[in-house]
Design a protein around this motif. Structure first.
Motif, PDB file in Angstrom:
ATOM      1  N   LYS A 164      40.056  36.942  40.082  1.00 31.07           N
ATOM      2  CA  LYS A 164      40.312  37.503  41.409  1.00 31.07           C
ATOM      3  C   LYS A 164      41.631  38.274  41.453  1.00 31.07           C
ATOM      4  CE  LYS A 164      41.316  35.815  46.125  1.00 31.07           C
ATOM      5  NZ  LYS A 164      42.773  36.050  46.115  1.00 31.07           N
ATOM      6  N   GLU A 165      42.709  37.670  40.977  1.00 31.77           N
ATOM      7  CA  GLU A 165      44.025  38.297  41.068  1.00 31.77           C
ATOM      8  C   GLU A 165      44.070  39.605  40.290  1.00 31.77           C
ATOM      9  OE1 GLU A 165      43.430  35.186  40.215  1.00 31.77           O
ATOM     10  OE2 GLU A 165      44.167  34.101  41.992  1.00 31.77           O
ATOM     11  N   GLU A 166      43.417  39.639  39.140  1.00 38.21           N
ATOM     12  CA  GLU A 166      43.407  40.862  38.339  1.00 38.21           C
ATOM     13  C   GLU A 166      42.587  41.956  39.019  1.00 38.21           C
ATOM     14  OE1 GLU A 166      42.844  42.266  33.701  1.00 38.21           O
ATOM     15  OE2 GLU A 166      42.165  40.274  34.321  1.00 38.21           O
ATOM     16  N   MET A 167      41.458  41.574  39.627  1.00 38.84           N
ATOM     17  CA  MET A 167      40.619  42.567  40.294  1.00 38.84           C
ATOM     18  C   MET A 167      41.315  43.136  41.525  1.00 38.84           C
ATOM     19  SD  MET A 167      38.101  43.280  38.504  1.00 38.84           S
ATOM     20  CE  MET A 167      37.718  44.545  39.710  1.00 38.84           C
ATOM     21  N   GLU A 168      42.099  42.334  42.212  1.00 39.85           N
ATOM     22  CA  GLU A 168      42.845  42.846  43.373  1.00 39.85           C
ATOM     23  C   GLU A 168      43.817  43.941  42.950  1.00 39.85           C
ATOM     24  OE1 GLU A 168      42.763  38.855  46.211  1.00 39.85           O
ATOM     25  OE2 GLU A 168      44.430  39.195  44.829  1.00 39.85           O
ATOM     26  N   ILE A 169      44.492  43.734  41.832  1.00 36.82           N
ATOM     27  CA  ILE A 169      45.440  44.729  41.329  1.00 36.82           C
ATOM     28  C   ILE A 169      44.704  45.992  40.883  1.00 36.82           C
ATOM     29  CG2 ILE A 169      47.124  45.221  39.514  1.00 36.82           C
ATOM     30  CD1 ILE A 169      47.793  42.181  39.567  1.00 36.82           C
ATOM     31  N   ILE A 170      43.602  45.802  40.157  1.00 42.18           N
ATOM     32  CA  ILE A 170      42.810  46.938  39.667  1.00 42.18           C
ATOM     33  C   ILE A 170      42.273  47.765  40.823  1.00 42.18           C
ATOM     34  CG2 ILE A 170      40.606  47.531  38.567  1.00 42.18           C
ATOM     35  CD1 ILE A 170      41.144  45.245  36.589  1.00 42.18           C
ATOM     36  N   LEU A 171      41.704  47.110  41.808  1.00 49.30           N
ATOM     37  CA  LEU A 171      41.094  47.838  42.925  1.00 49.30           C
ATOM     38  C   LEU A 171      42.140  48.549  43.773  1.00 49.30           C
ATOM     39  CD1 LEU A 171      38.343  45.286  44.012  1.00 49.30           C
ATOM     40  CD2 LEU A 171      37.986  47.486  42.886  1.00 49.30           C
ATOM     41  N   ALA A 172      43.279  47.908  44.003  1.00 48.63           N
ATOM     42  CA  ALA A 172      44.337  48.553  44.790  1.00 48.63           C
ATOM     43  C   ALA A 172      44.794  49.841  44.107  1.00 48.63           C
ATOM     44  CB  ALA A 172      45.515  47.599  44.975  1.00 48.63           C
ATOM     45  N   ALA A 173      44.969  49.798  42.791  1.00 50.24           N
ATOM     46  CA  ALA A 173      45.364  51.002  42.046  1.00 50.24           C
ATOM     47  C   ALA A 173      44.257  52.044  42.088  1.00 50.24           C
ATOM     48  CB  ALA A 173      45.686  50.625  40.603  1.00 50.24           C
ATOM     49  N   LEU A 174      43.026  51.587  42.019  1.00 48.15           N
ATOM     50  CA  LEU A 174      41.862  52.478  42.066  1.00 48.15           C
ATOM     51  C   LEU A 174      41.799  53.232  43.388  1.00 48.15           C
ATOM     52  CD1 LEU A 174      39.226  53.004  40.311  1.00 48.15           C
ATOM     53  CD2 LEU A 174      38.118  51.374  41.831  1.00 48.15           C
ATOM     54  N   TYR A 175      42.088  52.551  44.470  1.00 49.92           N
ATOM     55  CA  TYR A 175      42.044  53.182  45.789  1.00 49.92           C
ATOM     56  C   TYR A 175      43.108  54.279  45.910  1.00 49.92           C
ATOM     57  CZ  TYR A 175      39.318  49.026  47.112  1.00 49.92           C
ATOM     58  OH  TYR A 175      38.380  48.029  47.182  1.00 49.92           O
ATOM     59  N   GLU A 176      44.292  53.999  45.363  1.00 53.37           N
ATOM     60  CA  GLU A 176      45.371  54.988  45.428  1.00 53.37           C
ATOM     61  C   GLU A 176      45.028  56.227  44.610  1.00 53.37           C
ATOM     62  OE1 GLU A 176      49.006  53.105  44.333  1.00 53.37           O
ATOM     63  OE2 GLU A 176      48.920  51.630  45.965  1.00 53.37           O
ATOM     64  N   GLN A 177      44.323  56.042  43.501  1.00 51.07           N
ATOM     65  CA  GLN A 177      43.942  57.162  42.650  1.00 51.07           C
ATOM     66  C   GLN A 177      42.792  57.981  43.246  1.00 51.07           C
ATOM     67  OE1 GLN A 177      43.766  54.675  38.766  1.00 51.07           O
ATOM     68  NE2 GLN A 177      43.892  56.816  38.103  1.00 51.07           N
ATOM     69  N   SER A 178      41.830  57.292  43.819  1.00 48.96           N
ATOM     70  CA  SER A 178      40.580  57.956  44.220  1.00 48.96           C
ATOM     71  C   SER A 178      40.490  58.291  45.700  1.00 48.96           C
ATOM     72  CB  SER A 178      39.390  57.075  43.846  1.00 48.96           C
ATOM     73  OG  SER A 178      39.377  55.889  44.649  1.00 48.96           O
ATOM     74  N   GLY A 179      41.177  57.507  46.540  1.00 45.38           N
ATOM     75  CA  GLY A 179      41.045  57.685  47.981  1.00 45.38           C
ATOM     76  C   GLY A 179      39.778  57.087  48.547  1.00 45.38           C
ATOM     77  N   VAL A 180      39.073  56.276  47.745  1.00 46.88           N
ATOM     78  CA  VAL A 180      37.825  55.635  48.181  1.00 46.88           C
ATOM     79  C   VAL A 180      38.012  54.125  48.164  1.00 46.88           C
ATOM     80  CG1 VAL A 180      35.363  55.291  47.723  1.00 46.88           C
ATOM     81  CG2 VAL A 180      36.408  57.528  47.323  1.00 46.88           C
ATOM     82  N   GLY A 181      37.727  53.465  49.287  1.00 47.78           N
ATOM     83  CA  GLY A 181      37.848  52.012  49.390  1.00 47.78           C
ATOM     84  C   GLY A 181      36.501  51.332  49.238  1.00 47.78           C
ATOM     85  N   LEU A 182      36.408  50.415  48.295  1.00 44.69           N
ATOM     86  CA  LEU A 182      35.151  49.697  48.043  1.00 44.69           C
ATOM     87  C   LEU A 182      35.081  48.371  48.792  1.00 44.69           C
ATOM     88  CD1 LEU A 182      34.901  50.273  44.175  1.00 44.69           C
ATOM     89  CD2 LEU A 182      33.746  51.558  46.001  1.00 44.69           C
ATOM     90  N   THR A 183      36.213  47.699  48.940  1.00 46.03           N
ATOM     91  CA  THR A 183      36.284  46.425  49.654  1.00 46.03           C
ATOM     92  C   THR A 183      37.743  46.138  49.981  1.00 46.03           C
ATOM     93  OG1 THR A 183      35.790  44.046  49.571  1.00 46.03           O
ATOM     94  CG2 THR A 183      36.458  45.080  47.512  1.00 46.03           C
ATOM     95  N   SER A 184      37.969  45.352  51.020  1.00 48.18           N
ATOM     96  CA  SER A 184      39.339  44.976  51.394  1.00 48.18           C
ATOM     97  C   SER A 184      39.717  43.603  50.863  1.00 48.18           C
ATOM     98  CB  SER A 184      39.483  44.983  52.916  1.00 48.18           C
ATOM     99  OG  SER A 184      38.595  44.034  53.501  1.00 48.18           O
ATOM    100  N   TYR A 185      38.796  42.939  50.162  1.00 45.84           N
ATOM    101  CA  TYR A 185      39.075  41.586  49.663  1.00 45.84           C
ATOM    102  C   TYR A 185      38.251  41.309  48.413  1.00 45.84           C
ATOM    103  CZ  TYR A 185      34.451  40.131  51.153  1.00 45.84           C
ATOM    104  OH  TYR A 185      33.090  40.018  51.267  1.00 45.84           O
ATOM    105  N   VAL A 186      38.685  40.320  47.641  1.00 43.95           N
ATOM    106  CA  VAL A 186      37.921  39.782  46.516  1.00 43.95           C
ATOM    107  C   VAL A 186      38.034  38.268  46.588  1.00 43.95           C
ATOM    108  CG1 VAL A 186      37.680  39.664  44.001  1.00 43.95           C
ATOM    109  CG2 VAL A 186      38.364  41.810  45.074  1.00 43.95           C
TER     110      VAL A 186
END
Length: 366
Positions: free
Chosen positions: A301-323
Motif C-alpha cells: 500500500k505505502e509504495e503504491m501511494e507514492i507511485i500513484l502520487a508521482a504518476l498523477y503529477e506527471q500525467s494529470g490523470v487521477g485514478l484513485t484518491s486512496y489505496v
C-alpha cells in the motif's frame, strides 16, 4: 503530511479524474433544484403529492406494487428483514459474509432487532443455489446483494437467480434484494429492473451510488409490506419533517443518468482492460459485470501511494484518491465509473497507463 494525504492531495490537483460523477459538494444539490418550481409544495413527514408521485414512479420502474422513500439504505434494509422475520415468527436471516449489514452497520440488525444472521458462501464467492439448499436452519428471509461489492462487484448468472428465487418460494423463504447498485447491473443481465425485481419479495435501491444523488433509498414490495415499512420508518425516526432535498435530487439524477448505465458498463470494461495490460496489476472481476470493479497491485500500500502520487503529477490523470492494504505485499482500490470517465481524452488515458506500466515493471524486476 502522511503518504495517504500525499496521494489524496495529488489526486485533487489532477485536471482529469477517472472515477465517479464529480466532487460531492453543495453544487450537487444546487444543480438538482435550480429548475424546480419554487412554488412546489414539499411533503411533510413522508406525506404529500410530490413524494407520492416519486414513490409511484419508482414502484412502476421496479415492477412492484408500492415503494417507500427512506433517508438511508441501512434503515430500509434492517426494516425489511424485521418485517419478514416478524411475519414468519423466525428471527433468522441469511446473507453473504461480506454483506453491508454484517460488516458496516455495527451489528444494528442484531442489536436493534435481535435478528441472527446466517452467513452463506465463501467470502470470495457469490451465493449459489447449493449454498441456499445446504441451509440447516430455518430462516425467514434470504438477502442477495447484486452486485457483491466487497469482492469487486461479482454477480451470479441469471439462471442461478431464477433457481434461488424458485427454491425460496417453494420453501416459504422471503427473498430480499440489496439492490444498492441494481441500475448498474442491468446492462450485464440484459434485463429490465422489473424483470430482476420480479424474482424478489422486497427490493432496496440507493440513489447516491450510480445515480449520484445526495442520499436516500427506496424500499419496494407489495402494499402490506410497504404499509408496515412506513410504521417502522416512523419508529426509526426516518420521517423527517421534510425529505424533499433528498428525493427531489434523487429524481433529478435518476432522470439524468438512468439511461447512461450501459455507457458506464462499457467504459468500465474498457478501463479494466487498461489496468490488466500493466505489469503486476489485475482487476476483480477480470472483466467487470457492472460499472464497478477492484484494482489489485502486487505491491504494498505505502509504495503504491507514492507511485500513484508521482504518476498523477506527471500525467494529470487521477485514478484513485486512496489505496487499501490487502496483505503485506499487495494492495487494492475500488473504482466506479460515472460521468467523469468520458471527459478524459483517450491520449491522456494511454499516457497514464503507459507510465503506470513502466513503474510497475520496475517493481516486478526487483
Amino acid at each position: 503530511m502522511s503518504e495517504k494525504n500525499v496521494l489524496a492531495e495529488a489526486y485533487k490537483k489532477t485536471p482529469y479524474k477517472v472515477p465517479g460523477h464529480g466532487q460531492r459538494n453543495i453544487q450537487v444539490l444546487k444543480e438538482a433544484i435550480m429548475n424546480i418550481d419554487g412554488e412546489t409544495e414539499s411533503e411533510m413527514y413522508g406525506k404529500g403529492k410530490v413524494i407520492d408521485d416519486f414513490q409511484a414512479k419508482m414502484a412502476e420502474y421496479l415492477g412492484k406494487e408500492t415503494a417507500v422513500f427512506f433517508p438511508s439504505g441501512t434503515m430500509a434494509q434492517q426494516i425489511a428483514l424485521r418485517i419478514w422475520c416478524d411475519q414468519k415468527g423466525i428471527n433468522k436471516v441469511a446473507y453473504h459474509p461480506l454483506s453491508h449489514l454484517e460488516i458496516h452497520e455495527e451489528d444494528g440488525l442484531k442489536t436493534l432487532h435481535h435478528i441472527e444472521s446466517i452467513l452463506l458462501a465463501d467470502k470470495e464467492s457469490v451465493i449459489q443455489l447449493e449454498d441456499v439448499m445446504s441451509l440447516k436452519e430455518e430462516i425467514a428471509c434470504l438477502l442477495l446483494e447484486l452486485p457483491q461489492r466487497e469482492i469487486g462487484g461479482q454477480l451470479p448468472d441469471y439462471k442461478t437467480l431464477e433457481n434461488i428465487s424458485a427454491y425460496c418460494k417453494q420453501k416459504g423463504i422471503k427473498l430480499h434484494l440489496d439492490g444498492a447498485r441494481l441500475f448498474e447491473i442491468l446492462p450485464y443481465y440484459q434485463k429490465s429492473a422489473a424483470e430482476v425485481c420480479a424474482l424478489f419479495d422486497s427490493v432496496y435501491i440507493s440513489f447516491y451510488k450510480g445515480i449520484g444523488g445526495i442520499a436516500g433509498a427506496i424500499l419496494a414490495g407489495d402494499k402490506a409490506f410497504s404499509d408496515e415499512s412506513k410504521i417502522w420508518k416512523r419508529r426509526h425516526g426516518g420521517d423527517l419533517i421534510s425529505l424533499y432535498p433528498y428525493f427531489l435530487s434523487a429524481d433529478y439524477y435518476f432522470n439524468q443518468r438512468i439511461n447512461k448505465m450501459n455507457q458506464y458498463y462499457e467504459e468500465a470494461k474498457e478501463l479494466a482492460s487498461y489496468f490488466n495490460k500493466c505489469h503486476v496489476v489485475s482487476t476483480k472481476p477480470l472483466e467487470p459485470v457492472s460499472n464497478m470493479f477492484h484494482v489489485h497491485f502486487h505491491a504494498p500500500k505505502e509504495e503504491m501511494e507514492i507511485i500513484l502520487a508521482a504518476l498523477y503529477e506527471q500525467s494529470g490523470v487521477g485514478l484513485t484518491s486512496y489505496v487499501r492494504e490487502e496483505a503485506e505485499s499487495t494492495s487494492y482500490f475500488e473504482v466506479s465509473i460515472g460521468d467523469l470517465y468520458s471527459q478524459v481524452p483517450k491520449q491522456e488515458l494511454s499516457k497514464v497507463f503507459n507510465l503506470l506500466n513502466e513503474k510497475m515493471k520496475d517493481i516486478s524486476v526487483r
